[in-house]
Design a protein around this motif. Structure first.
Motif, PDB file in Angstrom:
ATOM      1  N   GLN A   1     -20.660 -12.767  96.591  1.00 51.75           N
ATOM      2  CA  GLN A   1     -19.933 -12.736  97.862  1.00 51.75           C
ATOM      3  C   GLN A   1     -18.426 -12.855  97.626  1.00 51.75           C
ATOM      4  O   GLN A   1     -17.631 -12.165  98.281  1.00 51.75           O
ATOM      5  CB  GLN A   1     -20.432 -13.866  98.762  1.00 51.75           C
ATOM      6  CG  GLN A   1     -19.754 -13.905 100.122  1.00 51.75           C
ATOM      7  CD  GLN A   1     -20.239 -15.061 100.971  1.00 51.75           C
ATOM      8  OE1 GLN A   1     -21.100 -15.832 100.547  1.00 51.75           O
ATOM      9  NE2 GLN A   1     -19.702 -15.183 102.175  1.00 51.75           N
ATOM     10  N   CYS A   2     -18.044 -13.710  96.673  1.00 59.73           N
ATOM     11  CA  CYS A   2     -16.622 -13.889  96.375  1.00 59.73           C
ATOM     12  C   CYS A   2     -16.027 -12.605  95.805  1.00 59.73           C
ATOM     13  O   CYS A   2     -14.923 -12.188  96.187  1.00 59.73           O
ATOM     14  CB  CYS A   2     -16.421 -15.033  95.382  1.00 59.73           C
ATOM     15  SG  CYS A   2     -17.182 -16.591  95.878  1.00 59.73           S
ATOM     16  N   HIS A   3     -16.750 -11.963  94.901  1.00 60.65           N
ATOM     17  CA  HIS A   3     -16.257 -10.717  94.312  1.00 60.65           C
ATOM     18  C   HIS A   3     -16.088  -9.634  95.376  1.00 60.65           C
ATOM     19  O   HIS A   3     -15.102  -8.891  95.365  1.00 60.65           O
ATOM     20  CB  HIS A   3     -17.220 -10.246  93.224  1.00 60.65           C
ATOM     21  CG  HIS A   3     -17.371 -11.228  92.100  1.00 60.65           C
ATOM     22  ND1 HIS A   3     -18.415 -11.174  91.187  1.00 60.65           N
ATOM     23  CD2 HIS A   3     -16.608 -12.295  91.726  1.00 60.65           C
ATOM     24  CE1 HIS A   3     -18.284 -12.164  90.309  1.00 60.65           C
ATOM     25  NE2 HIS A   3     -17.214 -12.851  90.626  1.00 60.65           N
ATOM     26  N   ARG A   4     -17.021  -9.552  96.297  1.00 62.86           N
ATOM     27  CA  ARG A   4     -16.910  -8.555  97.375  1.00 62.86           C
ATOM     28  C   ARG A   4     -15.699  -8.863  98.259  1.00 62.86           C
ATOM     29  O   ARG A   4     -14.974  -7.943  98.679  1.00 62.86           O
ATOM     30  CB  ARG A   4     -18.193  -8.531  98.202  1.00 62.86           C
ATOM     31  CG  ARG A   4     -18.168  -7.538  99.360  1.00 62.86           C
ATOM     32  CD  ARG A   4     -19.515  -7.482 100.064  1.00 62.86           C
ATOM     33  NE  ARG A   4     -20.521  -6.853  99.221  1.00 62.86           N
ATOM     34  CZ  ARG A   4     -20.689  -5.539  99.108  1.00 62.86           C
ATOM     35  NH1 ARG A   4     -19.903  -4.709  99.802  1.00 62.86           N
ATOM     36  NH2 ARG A   4     -21.633  -5.053  98.347  1.00 62.86           N
ATOM     37  N   GLN A   5     -15.472 -10.139  98.556  1.00 66.63           N
ATOM     38  CA  GLN A   5     -14.306 -10.502  99.372  1.00 66.63           C
ATOM     39  C   GLN A   5     -13.001 -10.134  98.674  1.00 66.63           C
ATOM     40  O   GLN A   5     -12.062  -9.650  99.318  1.00 66.63           O
ATOM     41  CB  GLN A   5     -14.339 -12.005  99.667  1.00 66.63           C
ATOM     42  CG  GLN A   5     -15.423 -12.429 100.636  1.00 66.63           C
ATOM     43  CD  GLN A   5     -15.483 -13.936 100.814  1.00 66.63           C
ATOM     44  OE1 GLN A   5     -14.775 -14.691 100.138  1.00 66.63           O
ATOM     45  NE2 GLN A   5     -16.330 -14.394 101.723  1.00 66.63           N
ATOM     46  N   ILE A   6     -12.949 -10.330  97.362  1.00 69.08           N
ATOM     47  CA  ILE A   6     -11.737  -9.986  96.607  1.00 69.08           C
ATOM     48  C   ILE A   6     -11.491  -8.480  96.671  1.00 69.08           C
ATOM     49  O   ILE A   6     -10.369  -8.024  96.947  1.00 69.08           O
ATOM     50  CB  ILE A   6     -11.859 -10.470  95.150  1.00 69.08           C
ATOM     51  CG1 ILE A   6     -11.868 -11.993  95.100  1.00 69.08           C
ATOM     52  CG2 ILE A   6     -10.722  -9.913  94.299  1.00 69.08           C
ATOM     53  CD1 ILE A   6     -12.184 -12.558  93.727  1.00 69.08           C
ATOM     54  N   PHE A   7     -12.530  -7.678  96.418  1.00 64.40           N
ATOM     55  CA  PHE A   7     -12.365  -6.223  96.428  1.00 64.40           C
ATOM     56  C   PHE A   7     -12.004  -5.714  97.821  1.00 64.40           C
ATOM     57  O   PHE A   7     -11.187  -4.799  97.967  1.00 64.40           O
ATOM     58  CB  PHE A   7     -13.648  -5.545  95.931  1.00 64.40           C
ATOM     59  CG  PHE A   7     -13.921  -5.763  94.471  1.00 64.40           C
ATOM     60  CD1 PHE A   7     -12.908  -6.146  93.602  1.00 64.40           C
ATOM     61  CD2 PHE A   7     -15.194  -5.590  93.953  1.00 64.40           C
ATOM     62  CE1 PHE A   7     -13.146  -6.350  92.257  1.00 64.40           C
ATOM     63  CE2 PHE A   7     -15.446  -5.778  92.600  1.00 64.40           C
ATOM     64  CZ  PHE A   7     -14.419  -6.163  91.752  1.00 64.40           C
ATOM     65  N   THR A   8     -12.611  -6.283  98.847  1.00 68.15           N
ATOM     66  CA  THR A   8     -12.300  -5.859 100.210  1.00 68.15           C
ATOM     67  C   THR A   8     -10.852  -6.174 100.554  1.00 68.15           C
ATOM     68  O   THR A   8     -10.164  -5.378 101.206  1.00 68.15           O
ATOM     69  CB  THR A   8     -13.249  -6.536 101.210  1.00 68.15           C
ATOM     70  OG1 THR A   8     -14.604  -6.210 100.876  1.00 68.15           O
ATOM     71  CG2 THR A   8     -12.963  -6.082 102.633  1.00 68.15           C
ATOM     72  N   THR A   9     -10.377  -7.340 100.122  1.00 68.56           N
ATOM     73  CA  THR A   9      -8.988  -7.712 100.374  1.00 68.56           C
ATOM     74  C   THR A   9      -8.029  -6.757  99.677  1.00 68.56           C
ATOM     75  O   THR A   9      -6.992  -6.363 100.241  1.00 68.56           O
ATOM     76  CB  THR A   9      -8.731  -9.146  99.888  1.00 68.56           C
ATOM     77  OG1 THR A   9      -9.627 -10.039 100.557  1.00 68.56           O
ATOM     78  CG2 THR A   9      -7.296  -9.567 100.170  1.00 68.56           C
TER      79      THR A   9
END
Length: 510
Positions: free
Chosen positions: A470-478
């Motif tokens: 979930q953290c990795h997805r949030q980073i990429f989305t940002t």
């Protein structure tokens, strides 16, 4: 009468010497027999007193002997004309001046010579006790360090060194975004973004390139590396692996010192930076006293000592690092990094998946068995970087040499240009981080107000970076917005739509 007096006098004198020891004589006649009454307790006390007196006498003799030796040394060896003073006086004086700052930690009424002698003696005893601790192996399970065959791809740099790297995600010709990641202390190219899924990288069209710093993993050591050479290594690497467009740089913890260097020395090649718990120099002179105080108070005494040695006596680090990083068995992460993890970090680091990933990464970082790269890395963290982070601040610089140019800049911006790093800077910081304290993030926020700061309550140093989908997805989305997949997928879709349109046109009756 004289004989009687003599006998009486002799008897009286003997009695006065032995003080009623139990010898009895009958009348005034010469003693033909006597009895000795000596209680056992009195005899034992007398022997004890004699032994104590004997020991005290020897102590006094040794003390006088020591004073004699001291006087001889002072008169013959420690005067200005002696060989010892002429040979070692200068170096000892320099060392004494360099260590004088330690006196600030002592109370004012303490003699530094006596106080530090006691501290040094206690330190030696504590070090010896730690070294022979019989319960050390019983606390944690023993995990042997394994040797792995070479597995990295390598590129030849212009100076003849080889740099090892690792690729994840989509191929170079289909990548929508390229991420380049230097690793942190006691890590390797295998870290990258720990546990990131290949499907997630493909979903966003990301090509992730990680590499080993000089002397780590399978990269050749650099004879005289600094942060400028580190940025040049990144530039040569991206050119060698066919990164044609601007790339993003991703870093974590102390690996961010190499990211800062890249932003400073090769800004034209970088689209933006994604930094998680970025490290800065804890001795940065631009930090306020409050920021520096809140930074240092979060660290354990051992970590403070390591930073102090790295700054002033880096050669002494060899003993501690060789014992900690190059053993035949793994140690716990908090002992290796001299940290006290927070609650969430402790939960993460105790997971079997994390332990397996961490052990493999550490094994790769120390595969060359050379302690020098670790010392170099520690020195880079606390020494003069050759630039300040505040130089990356975006600001206008106008040509003001000469009165005419100065007057022109007052009314026109034609002669002005933007300075600093113009790309995006995203920083994620756990507020429960005890390795890189939040006070460092506050300093960055103060000197780089354009940076986007993502404050993470209850997160630690590892919890938002390691094995968190979930953290990795949030980073990429940002960073990249809505996922669009690789470039090739979009082109294939457009080609398919064109072919369908042609088929429909052919099917229309004339």
């Amino acid at each position: 009468m004289a004989e009687v007096r003599g006998r009486d006098t002799w008897t009286e004198e003997l009695a006065s010497l032995i003080e009623d020891s139990g010898v009895r004589y009958g009348g005034d006649s010469p003693p033909t027999s006597f009895e000795v009454h000596a209680p056992q307790s009195e005899s034992g006390e007398s022997l004890k007193e004699q032994a104590l007196g004997f020991v005290m006498a020897w102590c006094e003799i040794l003390m006088e002997l020591g004073r004699g030796f001291r006087d001889i040394l002072r008169q013959n060896l420690i005067n200005e004309d002696s060989y010892v003073v002429r040979k070692f006086g200068g170096p000892c004086s320099k060392v004494s001046k360099r260590l004088r700052f330690l006196n600030d930690f002592l109370p004012e009424d303490r003699d530094p010579f006596h106080a530090w002698s006691v501290v040094f003696f206690v330190f030696i005893l504590a070090l010896a006790a730690i070294s022979v601790d019989p319960n050390r192996e019983a606390v944690a399970p023993v995990v042997k360090v394994r040797q792995h065959p070479p597995s990295a791809s390598r590129v030849l740099l212009p100076d003849g060194r080889y740099m090892a790297y690792h690729e994840q995600g989509v191929l170079a010709d289909t990548a929508r975004f390229s991420l380049v990641a230097p690793h942190s202390f006691l890590s390797s190219r295998l870290a990258g973004l720990p546990g990131v899924k290949a499907s997630l990288l493909e979903e966003y069209g990301i090509r992730l390139v990680t590499y080993d710093l000089p002397g780590f993993g399978e990269s050749d050591p650099h004879p005289n590396r600094n942060l400028n050479s580190s940025a040049m290594d990144v530039l040569h690497l991206v050119n060698a692996v066919n990164v044609t467009d601007k790339f993003w740089i991703l870093c974590h913890s102390s690996g961010c010192i190499h990211a800062w260097a890249s932003l400073r020395y090769i800004p034209e090649k970088i689209a933006g930076a994604a930094m998680l718990a970025p490290m800065i120099n804890p001795y940065d002179p631009h930090m306020t006293k409050e920021e520096m105080k809140r930074t240092w108070e979060k660290w354990l005494p051992r970590r403070k000592m390591m930073y102090s040695l790295a700054r002033r006596f880096p050669k002494l680090l060899s003993f501690f690092y060789r014992k900690s990083f190059l053993p035949e068995q793994h140690d716990e992460i908090d002992k290796l990094l001299s940290v006290s993890p927070g609650k969430k970090d402790k939960l993460v680091t105790e997971e079997p998946e994390f332990e397996e990933f961490w052990q493999r990464d550490v094994e790769e970082s120390v595969r060359q068995g050379n302690i020098r790269p670790f010392i170099e890395e520690a020195v880079l963290q606390v020494s003069n970087w050759g630039f300040d982070i505040k130089e990356l601040h975006v600001q206008k610089k106008c040509q003001t040499r000469g009165i005419l140019l100065w007057l022109k800049s007052m009314y026109s911006q034609a002669g002005c240009e933007l300075a600093g790093f113009l790309g995006l800077k995203h920083i994620w910081q756990g507020l429960d981080d005890r390795v890189v304290p939040p006070s460092m993030m506050e300093y960055i926020e103060r000197v780089l107000p354009e940076a986007v700061i993502h404050k993470l309550p209850n997160e630690g140093h590892f919890s938002y970076f390691y094995l968190c989908d979930q953290c990795h997805r949030q980073i990429f989305t940002t960073l990249f917005g809505t996922p669009q997949g690789p470039v090739e997928r979009q082109e294939e879709t457009a080609t398919a739509f064109e072919e369908e349109d042609k088929e429909e046109v052919l099917q229309v009756p004339v």
